[in-house]
Enzyme design. Sequence first.
Site, PDB file in Angstrom:
ATOM      1  N   PHE A 173      49.044 -39.496 -87.898  1.00 27.92           N
ATOM      2  CA  PHE A 173      48.261 -38.267 -87.640  1.00 27.92           C
ATOM      3  C   PHE A 173      47.952 -37.925 -86.142  1.00 27.92           C
ATOM      4  O   PHE A 173      47.971 -37.084 -85.837  1.00 27.92           O
ATOM      5  CB  PHE A 173      46.857 -38.613 -88.418  1.00 27.92           C
ATOM      6  CG  PHE A 173      45.835 -37.529 -88.451  1.00 27.92           C
ATOM      7  CD1 PHE A 173      46.302 -36.248 -88.843  1.00 27.92           C
ATOM      8  CD2 PHE A 173      44.519 -37.472 -87.832  1.00 27.92           C
ATOM      9  CE1 PHE A 173      45.409 -35.006 -88.896  1.00 27.92           C
ATOM     10  CE2 PHE A 173      43.974 -36.413 -87.687  1.00 27.92           C
ATOM     11  CZ  PHE A 173      44.171 -35.031 -88.380  1.00 27.92           C
ATOM     12  N   TRP A 174      47.727 -39.048 -85.301  1.00 29.24           N
ATOM     13  CA  TRP A 174      47.572 -39.019 -83.876  1.00 29.24           C
ATOM     14  C   TRP A 174      48.974 -38.257 -83.205  1.00 29.24           C
ATOM     15  O   TRP A 174      48.498 -37.274 -82.395  1.00 29.24           O
ATOM     16  CB  TRP A 174      47.531 -40.244 -83.141  1.00 29.24           C
ATOM     17  CG  TRP A 174      46.351 -41.315 -83.395  1.00 29.24           C
ATOM     18  CD1 TRP A 174      46.237 -42.606 -83.009  1.00 29.24           C
ATOM     19  CD2 TRP A 174      45.313 -40.798 -84.166  1.00 29.24           C
ATOM     20  NE1 TRP A 174      45.148 -43.021 -83.721  1.00 29.24           N
ATOM     21  CE2 TRP A 174      44.249 -42.331 -84.196  1.00 29.24           C
ATOM     22  CE3 TRP A 174      44.750 -39.986 -84.905  1.00 29.24           C
ATOM     23  CZ2 TRP A 174      43.160 -42.325 -84.924  1.00 29.24           C
ATOM     24  CZ3 TRP A 174      43.608 -40.011 -85.515  1.00 29.24           C
ATOM     25  CH2 TRP A 174      42.699 -41.171 -85.803  1.00 29.24           C
ATOM     26  N   GLY A 221      49.167 -45.376 -90.632  1.00 30.52           N
ATOM     27  CA  GLY A 221      48.992 -44.013 -90.757  1.00 30.52           C
ATOM     28  C   GLY A 221      48.247 -43.248 -89.918  1.00 30.52           C
ATOM     29  O   GLY A 221      48.603 -42.043 -89.726  1.00 30.52           O
ATOM     30  N   ASP A 222      47.296 -43.867 -89.189  1.00 31.55           N
ATOM     31  CA  ASP A 222      46.537 -43.194 -88.477  1.00 31.55           C
ATOM     32  C   ASP A 222      47.512 -42.601 -87.145  1.00 31.55           C
ATOM     33  O   ASP A 222      47.398 -41.444 -86.731  1.00 31.55           O
ATOM     34  CB  ASP A 222      45.167 -43.741 -87.718  1.00 31.55           C
ATOM     35  CG  ASP A 222      45.267 -45.224 -87.592  1.00 31.55           C
ATOM     36  OD1 ASP A 222      46.596 -45.699 -87.100  1.00 31.55           O
ATOM     37  OD2 ASP A 222      44.270 -46.098 -87.192  1.00 31.55           O
ATOM     38  N   ALA A 223      48.375 -43.401 -86.694  1.00 33.43           N
ATOM     39  CA  ALA A 223      49.273 -43.458 -85.592  1.00 33.43           C
ATOM     40  C   ALA A 223      50.174 -42.021 -86.045  1.00 33.43           C
ATOM     41  O   ALA A 223      50.323 -41.218 -85.053  1.00 33.43           O
ATOM     42  CB  ALA A 223      50.141 -44.482 -85.466  1.00 33.43           C
TER      43      ALA A 223
END
Length: 428
Positions: A194-195, A190-192
């Site tokens: 957002f990145w 999930g962070d990817a």
Amino acid sequence: MQPKVSVILTSYNKPKTVGRAIESVLKQTYDNWELFIMDDHSNDQTQQIIKKYLEDPRIQFYDSMVRDEDRYKSTRYATLINEALAKATGDYITYLTDDNLYFPDRLQIMASYLNNHPTHGVVYSQQLIRRMDEKGKTVDEKVRGTKGILTKPQNLVDHCSIMHRASLLPLIYGKYGSYWEDSPEHWHNGDAAFWARLTEWSSFYPIPKTLDICLKTPDSFQELNAFLPKELPPGLLVVSTSGEMFLIDGKKRRKIEKAAFRLFHYNHNRLVKVHDPLLFQYPMGNPITVHSFSNASEFPNFRFLKVEKKYYYTEGGFLRPIETKEAFTRMNADIRDCIFVQSSFIKNFSIGKPISTSYDQKKPMPEGKLFVYKQRFFISDQGIFRPIEKQVFVRLKYNKTDAIPLSKREFLAFPKGSPFNWEVVKWR
Ligand code: TYD
Ligand code: MG
């Protein structure tokens, strides 16, 4: 006045580490922060630990109260982060998980970097990754280093290693209608997702110092998610992260009582550990208890029964007579798999279609079994063959020796369904 930092901590059932994560914020050398503890409706043990820290006026607590069956519907930590971002009052935003620890100078170093570089929107630092076993013992440690100024930080930077300006948030919201992308296909990374949004406004600028420790346990979502299909095959034995055992039966999860486990000839070596979001999407069925033994309507499917000289297989609530010893052997079954019962017992069951030595529409293959045709593996699921990918097969603890070889005629006699495969969105 120092700028204020909003720390967003997401938490779910990590009683061994969540307290240390919170304390690592309390011990910061930087004072002006607020902490959002975003708990995804954890068990009591976890919430009791969190509650010890809630007197501090800088800490806000939120319990999502998510229902178990809704857990898989979004990338939960992203949903929780979005909830916190709507309330955050900091100039700078930073993230923490319940299995991560900040070094005491993390906020200090990152905030002063942003103070000194007004045109830089995002900073990231090195991370120490400590892999641990089931007992909490360190297995190995490595440093995830910084890699210069990144325009594509996907899969290179963990969300516990960054700080960004709050001023980027309205820009992201304006374009996407949300901060973090929380649709469930991004759960694994999930962070990817957002990145990909953040980098439209700022590169990631490095601070080549280790400022946090990521504790990788065997129960972490990413570890457990590897090679798990979206759907679990019928007859699978699973164990949850809290140690409860279940049978996937009739698209439900049936809890197997400890005392019933042996009674129904289940094998501990076949238990597959899965994460809660996947398991909880199956509604709770009748539990399998010692009483299920005397109650045909609660008797579990996918079991072999032996009554005098005859063999049976339980399937779809019916008892399917296995016509011959050869038909029984063909299922790779062994006498040790059989539950011995009296003939009076089986009178309570409805009799289903027989299982023969060869399978056709009239006498279909047994459900919840592994089959092989031309070196491709299939699981039978309600009269359909569903392919199973190699790595998924291994992850779910199937053995090649369990596979029932199919003739061409048998293979062609039944429709093929959607595969059991592992899909994650990959970032380049
Ligand atoms: P974690 O298990 O640490 O996964 P990873 O392997 O990616 O480190 O989970 C990441 C975060 O997600 C953690 O802070 C807790 C949160 N989380 C929820 O909020 N709800 C859930 O149902 C799960 C499984 C995790
Ligand atoms: Mg984690």
